[in-house]
Design a protein around this motif. Sequence first.
Motif, mmCIF file in Angstrom:
data_model
loop_
_atom_site.group_PDB
_atom_site.id
_atom_site.type_symbol
_atom_site.label_atom_id
_atom_site.label_comp_id
_atom_site.label_asym_id
_atom_site.label_seq_id
_atom_site.Cartn_x
_atom_site.Cartn_y
_atom_site.Cartn_z
ATOM 1 N N THR A 18 0.854 -1.192 0.000
ATOM 2 C CA THR A 18 0.000 0.000 0.000
ATOM 3 C C THR A 18 0.882 1.231 0.000
ATOM 4 O OG1 THR A 18 -1.675 -1.189 1.287
ATOM 5 C CG2 THR A 18 -1.877 1.206 1.177
ATOM 6 N N GLY A 20 2.642 4.555 0.621
ATOM 7 C CA GLY A 20 2.703 5.401 1.804
ATOM 8 C C GLY A 20 2.831 4.643 3.102
ATOM 9 N N LYS A 21 2.599 3.316 3.070
ATOM 10 C CA LYS A 21 2.731 2.484 4.250
ATOM 11 C C LYS A 21 4.160 1.948 4.371
ATOM 12 C CE LYS A 21 -1.643 2.309 5.698
ATOM 13 N NZ LYS A 21 -2.105 2.639 7.065
ATOM 14 N N ASN A 43 0.833 -1.316 18.132
ATOM 15 C CA ASN A 43 0.030 -0.229 18.711
ATOM 16 C C ASN A 43 -1.206 -0.771 19.438
ATOM 17 O OD1 ASN A 43 1.837 1.683 17.590
ATOM 18 N ND2 ASN A 43 0.760 1.568 15.641
ATOM 19 N N VAL A 75 1.853 -1.253 7.522
ATOM 20 C CA VAL A 75 1.566 -0.504 8.749
ATOM 21 C C VAL A 75 1.902 0.970 8.531
ATOM 22 C CG1 VAL A 75 2.061 -2.530 10.165
ATOM 23 C CG2 VAL A 75 3.864 -0.866 9.759
ATOM 24 N N ASN A 76 1.426 1.806 9.432
ATOM 25 C CA ASN A 76 1.711 3.228 9.313
ATOM 26 C C ASN A 76 3.201 3.500 9.476
ATOM 27 O OD1 ASN A 76 -0.980 3.972 8.926
ATOM 28 N ND2 ASN A 76 -1.361 4.127 11.133
ATOM 29 N N ALA A 77 3.720 4.382 8.650
ATOM 30 C CA ALA A 77 5.113 4.786 8.790
ATOM 31 C C ALA A 77 5.283 5.613 10.063
ATOM 32 C CB ALA A 77 5.535 5.588 7.567
ATOM 33 N N GLY A 78 6.522 5.718 10.512
ATOM 34 C CA GLY A 78 6.814 6.466 11.731
ATOM 35 C C GLY A 78 6.942 5.541 12.928
ATOM 36 N N ASN A 80 6.087 3.169 15.896
ATOM 37 C CA ASN A 80 5.065 2.180 16.220
ATOM 38 C C ASN A 80 5.482 1.399 17.468
ATOM 39 O OD1 ASN A 80 2.959 1.682 13.742
ATOM 40 N ND2 ASN A 80 4.920 2.449 12.995
ATOM 41 N N ALA A 107 8.292 4.732 5.324
ATOM 42 C CA ALA A 107 7.258 4.509 4.314
ATOM 43 C C ALA A 107 7.860 3.934 3.041
ATOM 44 C CB ALA A 107 6.548 5.824 4.002
#
Length: 238
Positions: A18, A20-21, A43, A75-78, A80, A107
Amino acid sequence: MLWSCEKNVLTVSPYEYTDGKALLKINYSCPYIKNPGVQIKINGEKVSSLVTYSTPYPGGGLNTGGNSYADYLAVNAGNNTISLGIPKTGSTEDSVLLFTTQADLTANEYQTLHFTDTAANTQTVLTKDAANKPDSGYTQFTFVNLIPNSTAVDLYFGTDKVASNVAYKQATAPFLLPANTSQAWSVRTAGGTTTLGSSYTSTSSVANQRVFTVYARGYIGPVTTDIRSVKVSFVYNK
């Protein structure tokens, strides 16, 4: 009577790329002698089935638990929070929280977070994984030393030393080997001549155009007859 419902969607894999992930794989390689089933949370949300030592998730590898796919979690970047826990029976709630850590993920990159050692000594190693396969005729590897009581080790493919003096929690740069050859993989103390633990042989470990993270796990010393002995295993990356 008329009934209406949403159409069921068959998902081939929940681990699709995905944009940006961050693409994340967890390598659970904590050598607890009783080898409990452990759930992985990101998380606070459970993302895995119960895994045991030593299992890359999602996907799997060679000389590991898991399957034969090279899946990643999106998963979301940044930053975790990632935790390991033994769940209460019939629940996703942790009965025993084994370890929790923070991982800063990038990302649009494939990454593996390796867990090693046990209890308060648990450590993590975050590696960046290959985005593409090598040319036909080759297999690509990165080697990670996950042996907690080692200073540094050498990795051998047959009689050839393919990684030298790799310290605990360190990873090598990617390297290539000719595909479809069959030799024993083994590790030795850096500069040594004796194989630590057991070797591993499989032509699947040099399958054409596959990408692996090969890792050494377990402990050096008197625990050579149980689950904690030194072994060589492989994570499927591509």
